[in-house]
Structure formats: C-alpha cells, structure tokens
Design a protein around this motif. Structure first.
Motif, mmCIF file in Angstrom:
data_model
loop_
_atom_site.group_PDB
_atom_site.id
_atom_site.type_symbol
_atom_site.label_atom_id
_atom_site.label_comp_id
_atom_site.label_asym_id
_atom_site.label_seq_id
_atom_site.Cartn_x
_atom_site.Cartn_y
_atom_site.Cartn_z
ATOM 1 N N SER A 464 0.838 -1.221 0.000
ATOM 2 C CA SER A 464 -0.080 0.024 0.127
ATOM 3 C C SER A 464 0.993 1.246 0.155
ATOM 4 N N GLY A 465 1.833 1.475 -0.704
ATOM 5 C CA GLY A 465 2.535 2.624 -1.044
ATOM 6 C C GLY A 465 3.810 2.707 -0.329
ATOM 7 N N ASP A 595 -0.594 6.120 -5.307
ATOM 8 C CA ASP A 595 0.040 6.898 -4.361
ATOM 9 C C ASP A 595 1.187 7.809 -4.856
ATOM 10 N N GLU A 596 2.071 7.672 -5.903
ATOM 11 C CA GLU A 596 3.131 8.131 -6.389
ATOM 12 C C GLU A 596 2.896 8.922 -7.279
#
Length: 783
Positions: A464-465, A595-596
């Motif tokens: 999750s990132g 997320d990025e």
C-alpha cells in the motif's frame, strides 16, 4: 570400599592398559571416514540431475548420499551380506568358512567380509589383504557399528563402492551406465549394479559381459527365491539387456555448473532451475544458433529470473557451438558494450527527478558535442518527439541530448546505485557516449536491475505505497536460499514507483520483431516491457524484457568481439526473447501506483504541463515529482488579423480588429525536421507587410556542424563534388547572405541551401540575414 581400593591397587596396570585400549578403540575410527574428493553435482528444483564436474582425482565420485533406493538395497544385501542387520560388524561364521577355504587352497580365495568391513576397507584404500589387516578391519567395523546406524553404513557403502573404470558410488554408476537416477532403475538394472563392486576391475559394462550377465541373473534368481520379486518380474528382468558402454552425464546447464563449482567445489547442490523450462530454452537457443551461425554469429546467452523470489529459472551461458568459437565461455557474467540497453534507466531517472513528463517533447535534430556527433540508427530525424516515444523507438540523438541536459554525473549516480560491477571508471571517462554503449555491463547485472525495478512496483502495490530497502540484490540459484528484501520504508530505494511504471508503459510500446508487430490486437497476448540494444560496430545485440512475474535477458554476438552485419538487437536477440516469453505463463500488467501519481492538465501537443496558452489539453496521471516541471514553452500568444492569415500589431491594425490566438511554435532547427514528419504543423504566419515587425529572429546551421572535418569526393571525370550548406531560419522569407572566410559567395531566400567548393584547409562559414543576425561554422576540408 577397602576391598575395591585393594583390588584396584592389585590390578592397577591391567586397568591402565584396559583404559588405554578403550581410549584407543574409541578414537581409532577416522572422522570423517572418507576424505576422497568428490564431483560437483547440481540438480534442478525437482532434483533432476543437471550436470556434474568430475572430482579432482579424475573419478566420477558423487558426494555422499544418505538415502538408498529400495531395489538396490534389497539386491546388495542379498548378494553381499544377507545377515547385515543381525551381525555386530563382522560375521564369525563367514570368517571361519573363508579361513577354512583359504587354508585348503593355500591362498586367499574368499574374504568373508561384511558390508561394514567393506566400508572400512574402502576407507583404508590401498592396504594389503592380509590376516592382520583383516583383524584391523574387524575392530574398526565394530567401532563403526557402535558409532552410526546400519542404514548409514549401507549409504556409506553405496556412495563409495567401485563400479568399474573411474566410476565410484551408486549415483555416479546409475547415471553412467543407465543414464538415469538410481531411484528409477529396474530390478535387473539394480541387480547389475549390486554385483559390480564384487569384482569391478574384471567386469563392468562393456567388459566380460557373459560373466556379468551370469552374476546378475544368479542374483535375480535369489531375489525370486526369497520372494523379493515375483516370477513375472524375474522373467522380464533376465530378458533385459546389459549396458554396453558408459553414457555421458547430462549437460543441461554446463555454464551454471562452472559458476557453482568455483565456490561449491565437490558439493551436491539443488538449484532453482526449472528443468522443463531450461530444456525448452536450450532447444530454442540451439535452433537460433543454427540460423545465426550462417551469418557467422556463434554465441548467445539467456537468463530467466522470477521477479518475486529472484530465483534463476533458466541459465544458458552460451550456444552449443565449437571450441573454436569459445563454447565453454559463460557469457552471462562477462562485460560487453551495453548499446542502448541503459536508456530506460535515464528515462526513469529524469522522471524520478522531475525533469520531464512521459510525453515531454525532446529535440531530435543533428547534434554535435565537441568532436562527438551522435546519430540515430536510421540516420533520420524527427525534429521533436515525445520522450516516451524516443525511448520506445530507441533514438540515439534524443537520448544523448537528454543525458547532457540531465547531467552526466547525476545519471552516473543512479547507475552506481544499481551495482553494475563492470562500471569501473568515473563519469568523465565515459562521457555522453555512456548512454549509447560507451560503458560495459553484463547480462547478470542488467537482468537483476530490471528485476529490481519490477519488484519495486510489485512491493509498492502489496504494501500500500511503501518500499523495501534491499531491492537491488543479486539473484539466487541455490534452492534452499532466499532473498532478504530488507525493511519496509516510506522512502524510495532509488526510483519511485511511478517513474518505473511510466518507464514500463513506454517500453511496452517498443516495436516487436518481424512477424509479431500486431501483438496488441490479439486477446491473451503478453504485455511485456522490453528493450533492445546494439553496440557500436555490431558486436553485441541485447534484448531484456520484464513482466510482473519474470525477467528474460538475451545477449547475442561473438565471444571474441567480432562484429557482424545484421547483428542488431531487434533482429537477433529480440526473437529469442519472445520465444522464451512464449514458454512462460501470462502475467497481469503492473498495478498503477496512484499513491505516487497526480492527475494534472498536460499540453496535448508538447507533453509539458499546460500553460495558459495551451488550447488543447488532457488530464493525465504523472509522477508526483513531475509537478515541478516547467509549463509548455512552445505555445505562445500571437496577434492576427481577422482573416487569421497574417500577424499584426497595433502599428498596422486597430486593437478591436486583432484576433488573439495560441500558436504551437518550435525552434527553427526542430521545426525544420518536425514538419517533414508532421504535415499538420503550421509555421507562424508572416507579418502583414504594413506592420512594424519585431526583428527578433533566429537561425541555426543544419549542416555542417561545428569543427566538422569534411572530405569532398570526386566524380569519375575528376570534378569535385559541391559542399552543400544548409540552415534553418525562423523567417525563411528573409534574404540570407553567405560568406566563406569573409568573402561573399551569394544569397538565398525561402530555401536556405547553398553550394560551394572550398579549397582544402580550415575555413569559416558565415551567414547574415537582412536584419544583421549572424551565425558561424568552422570547418576543415580534407584532401
């Protein structure tokens, strides 16, 4: 108590002697029992023999094996020592019978040795067969019986018994005489091997066949009489043929065997190799080799990695070529010129640093940096092309210009973090040619680097990132080892996940080899991020591809470095790459690392962040670091008359009649090449003749480049060919004046090309337009 002490005093010497004898008896057995060198043996992940390297004493002696196949166990016990599980290491009855027979004959005809004694004799090789030696064997045999189990003694025997010639031990004998594992032998084959150690110098496959057959069948008869086998098995067994000569041992991964033998000599190792995949790839490489060798291309290497575990699934270090073409050289870890295979790392680095967006336009025009003059493989130019498309088409000029803009030292830092061991010099040693093959690397390091990028994406999605600290680690080839990916952290180890993902999105669009161009139109086709490379002089051809689960690397060329026409990545290495991927399961494409990433408006024509003048935009997810890129520099607001055919300004038109419009304008040199590939590109309209114009114009030389050394060839009639000079001008309608060494040569208008024949020597070419703008080139005309 006094009686005990008294007895001790009376028998002190006896007790000392007994104690010393017991101590000697305890320590009389060597440890380890066998010190002979063994072969290096490797097996696949399912324990299939891949290959073996003979022991240093020239014997095929496999490392000790604790287990024994049941068929061989039953056979050897019945033939050699039926009371094995009941005696203490020696059999008194057998010894007495042997002693009696030897006395009658006047010589040693029978030994009466148990299997335990035979193990001792094998360990004490070279000792004479005397009664005193027999006594030693009995003592050591009893000691061995006390120190280990019966099954282990049997395993010691089967691992060290002689089987004729230079074959020692059951495992080696089974492969040499029957070309398979001892666990897959028939009763007849097991019986054959059980009788061989009895007289290995007299009978073995290919020698004294009748005596060997008699012994084998006699043992099979015993097995039948003792109800070990049934009558049908017996009849089938005695009908089996004896082996006629030794088989060569398997050579499925000979170069991996070489690699393992360097650090694990004399050991038996279970590797990570997938035997079915390895054999298929061996066949593929052989097939391609047969075709490539017709063009005198003799060597190739293939490496397949599992991304998640970093296990090596297939290892082909070279083709099945001849000694003349260095077939024993393991190419996988040898340094070779990288060609274009490093370009994805530059693209990812610039994305990661926020210097470009995926579709940012970059220049693709004739370029020279000092004496370095990079060219595209096609010798053609696009003027301007998106960075993503420049990567997928592997254009050289944009790559060099991007490296120059990004910074050589900065890029070298990224490469150093990949731990490429053949990158031995500093950045200045390689210069800008670093991106086009000026450096060397090897298939091992490059594949592990691509695997690290793929794993970064996978782990980012799974956590999750977040990232792991030890992504850039070496692959493994020993089955009982595993990778420690380190700790989970929030910071990227090198490239952020979005930059890797966007790089792979570009590499997914690389043109595939001939015959596979329409791959995207077929359901179930594999989505592969891949890249080819070709070194200068056509010496090395590369192709490396990755999916979510696998990395495949291919190198093709000649081990001696000889270049060959047609030795290019797309034509020689890429077909092997896709043949290998066809053997692998399909993989889902990488998950998008949201997320990025951030969704922003991007100029559709330039790929930059949309400026206020960009009239056509699109919403696109880009890497977070891309938010700091500059807005589109190519759109500008211009002022037109109502017909929109001419530029105007307040000097010639009232403000109410002026139309303001956004216009896509490239620099002159980029525009010159861009419009040949993009027919819808519109140059700026001219100013209306009655308007006062801004004299700011620009012009650039297309040819020649600064400090070029030029040779002017001659025709058959002796006439020297003209030197054709060419410039790009932002306002081609202006008149341009040409000078050679301050001597006026002529003028051009609209199409700015000019021919002249300078004399040999150094010259200065000068061009001046009617507004006084000037450009110069210094050239040398050689004879």
């Amino acid at each position: 108590m006094n009686k005990i002490q008294s007895r001790i005093r009376q028998h002190k010497i006896k007790l000392v002697v007994i104690t010393l004898v017991l101590i000697a008896y305890y320590f009389c057995l060597p440890n380890p029992l066998f010190k002979t060198p063994t072969a290096t043996v490797i097996t696949s992940s399912n324990n299939t023999l891949l290959g073996a390297k003979i022991a240093i004493d020239g014997q095929w002696r496999f490392p000790h094996n604790d287990s024994i196949p049941e068929k061989f166990k039953q056979s050897v016990l019945l033939f050699e020592d039926a009371y094995f599980y009941r005696h203490p290491g020696f059999n008194p009855i057998s010894i007495c019978k042997a002693f009696s027979q030897n006395l009658r004959s006047g010589s040693i005809k029978r030994g009466g040795s148990t299997l335990t004694q035979q193990v001792i004799r094998l360990a004490r090789k070279g000792q004479p067969r005397t009664y005193f030696e027999k006594l030693k064997e009995i003592i050591l045999a009893t000691r061995l019986e006390l120190s280990t189990s019966k099954d282990n003694i049997l395993a010691l025997y089967s691992s060290n018994a002689p089987f004729g010639g230079n074959v020692i031990g059951l495992d080696a004998a089974s492969w040499r005489y029957f070309n398979r594992s001892p666990y897959n032998l028939s009763w007849a084959e097991s019986a054959t091997l059980a009788v061989l150690p009895n007289a290995p110098s007299l009978i073995y496959p290919g020698k004294n066949q009748k005596r060997l057959l008699t012994k084998r069948n006699r043992l099979l008869k015993k097995l039948l009489q003792n109800n070990v086998i049934d009558s049908l098995t017996y009849r089938l067994s005695i009908a089996e043929q004896l082996p006629q000569k030794p088989y060569p041992l398997p050579e499925i991964t000979p170069h991996l065997l070489q690699k393992i033998a360097q650090t694990h000599h004399g050991k038996r190792l279970k590797t990570t190799i997938n035997i079915q995949l390895q054999e298929h790839i061996n066949y593929l490489v052989k097939t391609h080799y047969n075709q490539l060798s017709e063009n005198e291309i003799f060597n190739a290497a293939v490496l397949v990695l599992d991304v998640k575990s970093r296990k090596i699934l297939a290892y082909v270090g070279n083709t099945p070529t001849h000694m003349l073409h260095q077939k024993d050289v393991d190419i996988i870890d040898k340094p070779r010129s990288t060609g274009s295979i490093l370009k994805p790392f530059l693209y990812a680095a610039m994305l990661d640093a926020g210097d470009i967006l995926p579709n940012t336009l970059v220049a693709d025009v004739p370029t020279q940096f000092g004496n370095y003059n990079p060219k595209n493989f096609s010798n053609d130019y696009d003027g301007a092309i998106t960075a993503s498309r420049a990567l997928s088409r592997s254009l050289n000029v944009p790559a060099v210009r991007m490296l120059q803009e990004f910074g050589l030292d900065k890029f070298y830092h990224y490469l150093s973090a990949l731990h490429l061991k053949d990158l031995k010099y500093n950045a200045n040693h390689y210069g800008l040619s670093l991106i086009l093959g000026g450096a060397e690397s090897n298939l091992w390091d490059l594949c592990k680097s691509y695997a690290a990028l793929s794993s970064t994406l996978n782990h980012f999605s799974e956590t999750s990132g977040r990232y792991y600290t030890n992504e850039f680690c070496d692959p493994i080839f020993i089955e009982d080892t595993s990778i420690n990916f380190g700790e989970i952290i929030a910071e990227k180890p090198l490239f952020d996940a979005a930059s890797v993902y966007l790089t792979y999105e570009s590499l997914k669009e690389v043109n595939r080899p001939e015959g596979d161009e329409s791959w995207e139109f077929f359901d179930g086709s594999k989505q592969i991020a891949w890249k080819t490379g070709t070194s200068f002089g056509f010496r090395d051809a590369w192709a490396i591809g990755t999916t979510k689960d696998y990395v495949v690397g291919v190198w093709v060329g000649n081990a001696d470095g000889e270049g060959r026409p047609g030795l290019v990545g797309i034509e020689t290495a890429a077909p092997i790459l896709f043949d290998v991927f066809d053997l692998l399961p399909n993989s889902e494409w990488f998950s998008k690392p949201f997320d990025e990433m951030q969704e922003i408006k991007v100029c559709k024509l330039s790929g930059y962040r949309a400026s206020q003048f960009c009239d056509t935009t699109e919403d696109t997810f880009v890497q977070t670091s891309g938010l700091k890129t500059k807005p589109c520099p190519f759109h500008k607001l211009i002022h037109l008359d109502k017909t929109e055919t001419h530029q105007v300004n307040s000097s010639c038109e009232s403000i109410d009649n002026i139309t303001h419009k956004s216009w896509f304008v490239l620099p002159p040199l980029m525009a010159h090449f861009y419009k040949t590939k993009n027919p819808f590109y519109k140059p700026l309209p001219k100013f209306r003749i009655d308007c006062l114009q801004d004299n700011a114009v620009s012009m650039e030389f297309i040819y020649p480049k600064e400090n070029n050394s030029i040779f002017l060839p001659k025709e058959f009639d002796g006439k020297t060919n003209d030197l054709v000079l060419k410039i790009a001008h932002s306002k081609p309608e202006l008149t341009v004046f040409w000078y050679l060494d301050a001597t006026f040569m002529g003028s051009t208008k609209d199409i700015h090309e000019f021919s002249m024949i300078p004399k040999p020597g150094n010259h200065t070419i000068t061009v001046v337009d009617e507004f006084g703008n000037e450009a110069k080139r210094h050239i040398t005309i050689s004879e």
